[in-house]
Write a protein that holds these residues in place. Structure first.
Motif, PDB file in Angstrom:
ATOM      1  N   CYS A  24       4.098 -90.648 119.007  1.00 42.52           N
ATOM      2  CA  CYS A  24       2.653 -90.376 118.931  1.00 42.52           C
ATOM      3  C   CYS A  24       2.129 -90.271 117.504  1.00 42.52           C
ATOM      4  N   ASP A  25       3.022 -90.323 116.497  1.00 43.66           N
ATOM      5  CA  ASP A  25       2.648 -90.249 115.084  1.00 43.66           C
ATOM      6  C   ASP A  25       2.069 -88.904 114.666  1.00 43.66           C
ATOM      7  N   GLU A  26       2.299 -87.864 115.454  1.00 50.19           N
ATOM      8  CA  GLU A  26       1.867 -86.516 115.083  1.00 50.19           C
ATOM      9  C   GLU A  26       3.021 -85.796 114.387  1.00 50.19           C
ATOM     10  N   PRO A  27       2.710 -84.825 113.514  1.00 49.90           N
ATOM     11  CA  PRO A  27       3.773 -84.092 112.817  1.00 49.90           C
ATOM     12  C   PRO A  27       4.674 -83.340 113.796  1.00 49.90           C
ATOM     13  N   THR A  28       5.952 -83.277 113.485  1.00 53.77           N
ATOM     14  CA  THR A  28       6.909 -82.537 114.292  1.00 53.77           C
ATOM     15  C   THR A  28       7.987 -81.971 113.383  1.00 53.77           C
ATOM     16  N   GLU A  29       8.515 -80.820 113.743  1.00 49.88           N
ATOM     17  CA  GLU A  29       9.592 -80.209 112.973  1.00 49.88           C
ATOM     18  C   GLU A  29      10.958 -80.612 113.514  1.00 49.88           C
ATOM     19  N   SER A  30      10.977 -81.424 114.566  1.00 51.02           N
ATOM     20  CA  SER A  30      12.236 -81.844 115.162  1.00 51.02           C
ATOM     21  C   SER A  30      12.966 -82.827 114.263  1.00 51.02           C
ATOM     22  N   ALA A  31      14.262 -82.633 114.126  1.00 52.40           N
ATOM     23  CA  ALA A  31      15.076 -83.568 113.340  1.00 52.40           C
ATOM     24  C   ALA A  31      15.227 -84.911 114.039  1.00 52.40           C
ATOM     25  N   ASP A  32      14.905 -84.950 115.338  1.00 54.88           N
ATOM     26  CA  ASP A  32      15.025 -86.191 116.099  1.00 54.88           C
ATOM     27  C   ASP A  32      13.783 -87.071 115.979  1.00 54.88           C
ATOM     28  N   CYS A  33      12.783 -86.603 115.232  1.00 61.55           N
ATOM     29  CA  CYS A  33      11.550 -87.375 115.022  1.00 61.55           C
ATOM     30  C   CYS A  33      10.826 -87.670 116.325  1.00 61.55           C
ATOM     31  N   VAL A  34      10.821 -86.710 117.235  1.00 61.44           N
ATOM     32  CA  VAL A  34      10.027 -86.812 118.457  1.00 61.44           C
ATOM     33  C   VAL A  34       9.517 -85.410 118.770  1.00 61.44           C
ATOM     34  N   CYS A  35       8.239 -85.301 119.061  1.00 61.84           N
ATOM     35  CA  CYS A  35       7.663 -83.982 119.333  1.00 61.84           C
ATOM     36  C   CYS A  35       8.043 -83.530 120.747  1.00 61.84           C
ATOM     37  N   ASN A  36       7.903 -82.241 121.002  1.00 71.56           N
ATOM     38  CA  ASN A  36       8.291 -81.683 122.295  1.00 71.56           C
ATOM     39  C   ASN A  36       7.490 -82.283 123.437  1.00 71.56           C
ATOM     40  N   VAL A  37       6.206 -82.530 123.197  1.00 69.51           N
ATOM     41  CA  VAL A  37       5.351 -83.080 124.257  1.00 69.51           C
ATOM     42  C   VAL A  37       5.818 -84.468 124.653  1.00 69.51           C
ATOM     43  N   HIS A 103      17.471 -95.716 116.952  1.00 73.35           N
ATOM     44  CA  HIS A 103      18.237 -94.541 116.510  1.00 73.35           C
ATOM     45  C   HIS A 103      17.755 -93.289 117.227  1.00 73.35           C
ATOM     46  N   LEU A 104      16.447 -93.150 117.378  1.00 79.25           N
ATOM     47  CA  LEU A 104      15.879 -92.010 118.105  1.00 79.25           C
ATOM     48  C   LEU A 104      16.405 -91.969 119.536  1.00 79.25           C
ATOM     49  N   LEU A 105      16.330 -93.097 120.237  1.00 76.42           N
ATOM     50  CA  LEU A 105      16.781 -93.143 121.627  1.00 76.42           C
ATOM     51  C   LEU A 105      18.281 -92.882 121.727  1.00 76.42           C
ATOM     52  N   ALA A 106      19.047 -93.392 120.771  1.00 79.28           N
ATOM     53  CA  ALA A 106      20.494 -93.167 120.781  1.00 79.28           C
ATOM     54  C   ALA A 106      20.819 -91.684 120.595  1.00 79.28           C
ATOM     55  N   ARG A 107      20.080 -91.019 119.724  1.00 73.48           N
ATOM     56  CA  ARG A 107      20.312 -89.580 119.501  1.00 73.48           C
ATOM     57  C   ARG A 107      20.008 -88.784 120.772  1.00 73.48           C
ATOM     58  N   LEU A 108      18.925 -89.133 121.445  1.00 71.55           N
ATOM     59  CA  LEU A 108      18.569 -88.424 122.676  1.00 71.55           C
ATOM     60  C   LEU A 108      19.578 -88.721 123.783  1.00 71.55           C
ATOM     61  N   LEU A 109      20.054 -89.966 123.858  1.00 68.75           N
ATOM     62  CA  LEU A 109      21.106 -90.294 124.819  1.00 68.75           C
ATOM     63  C   LEU A 109      22.366 -89.509 124.496  1.00 68.75           C
ATOM     64  N   GLY A 110      22.695 -89.404 123.215  1.00 66.84           N
ATOM     65  CA  GLY A 110      23.865 -88.630 122.809  1.00 66.84           C
ATOM     66  C   GLY A 110      23.753 -87.168 123.212  1.00 66.84           C
ATOM     67  N   GLN A 111      22.575 -86.589 123.064  1.00 66.12           N
ATOM     68  CA  GLN A 111      22.365 -85.202 123.466  1.00 66.12           C
ATOM     69  C   GLN A 111      22.502 -85.050 124.977  1.00 66.12           C
ATOM     70  N   HIS A 112      21.984 -86.023 125.712  1.00 62.23           N
ATOM     71  CA  HIS A 112      22.087 -86.016 127.176  1.00 62.23           C
ATOM     72  C   HIS A 112      23.554 -86.068 127.608  1.00 62.23           C
ATOM     73  N   LEU A 113      24.331 -86.944 126.979  1.00 60.66           N
ATOM     74  CA  LEU A 113      25.746 -87.061 127.310  1.00 60.66           C
ATOM     75  C   LEU A 113      26.511 -85.800 126.917  1.00 60.66           C
TER      76      LEU A 113
END
Length: 245
Positions: A24-37, A103-113
């Motif tokens: 969404c291009d909004e600021p986020t403090e997440s290291a995964d570069c994706v906001c919670n929403v 890379h973002l999607l891979a990190r989230l998949l890694g967390q899921h696994l």
């Protein structure tokens, strides 16, 4: 004598700089570069087939196709359905070389696994294997997205990976425009093992971006199982729903 001037105010610190959400291009403090929403609103795959991860109306079921013709792989793990915005993110990663999105999607998949490993829902594989790409398609695209996902997952999960165990010596027609039966015929003898492949008794996991009919995953898993693999799983970003649903 002090070489550095005294400066009591806080200077610019890179690590405290806000990241931007890649969706969404909004600021986020997440290291995964994706906001919670945005992360919450991704099309998470909930109820699905226990084998091929096909979306189903209830959880804990095995779809008719897997009951009728059980695939060579044991199970598919996919966090999302192939729908907006995941389909757009994957497409931009693959066709526009937007590697940060992959890379973002891979990190989230890694967390899921990792979550499922920690909860003993999945057994840890011995090695990650990428789905090989036809040479013509590789020349056209310039990179194999499955290779990049495999490298990122390997680093994130601290699981070994092998980039050369699976080969694709024969060119085949692109799978996207083919129906399920034609896909299976198209993949006959399309894959091979490297001459020095170490498969016997190993638990292996195939990595790809999207699972559609499962024909490619089945062909590779069958090749590995016939070579003596103990178990073959499939890790992918997204699972397509059944056509017409």
């Amino acid at each position: 004598m002090h070489c550095q001037p005294r400066y009591k105010r806080e200077v610019y610190i890179w690590l405290k700089n806000n990241q931007m959400c890649l969706i969404c291009d909004e600021p986020t403090e997440s290291a995964d570069c994706v906001c919670n929403v945005c992360e919450t609103e991704l099309p998470w795959l909930l109820e699905h087939c226990e084998v091929c991860a096909l979306p189903l109306p209830m959880d804990g079921l095995i779809c008719g196709q897997c009951q009728k013709q059980p695939p060579a792989f044991k199970q598919v793990v996919a966090p999302w359905t192939y729908s907006f915005p995941v389909d757009t993110l994957i497409s931009r990663f693959k066709h526009q070389s937007r590697w940060p999105l992959g890379h973002l999607l891979a990190r989230l998949l890694g967390q899921h696994l990792q979550h499922r490993f920690d909860n003993a829902e999945l057994s840890l594989p011995d090695c990650l294997l990428l789905v090989p790409m036809a040479r013509k398609r590789l020349r056209q695209r310039g990179f194999n997205q499955a290779l990049m996902l495999t490298r990122w997952l390997s680093e994130h999960l601290a699981i070994a990976h092998d980039e050369h165990l699976l080969l694709r010596p024969h060119e085949t027609v692109a799978q996207q425009a083919l129906d399920a039966k034609t896909r299976k015929r198209n993949l006959l003898a399309a894959f091979a093992l490297a001459p020095d492949a170490q498969v016997q008794g190993r638990h292996l996991a195939l990595v790809d971006d999207v699972l559609t009919t499962g024909a490619t995953a089945h062909s590779l898993a069958r090749l590995l199982m016939e070579a003596g693999a103990r178990q073959v799983d499939v890790y992918c970003l997204a699972r397509t729903p059944k056509p017409g649903t």
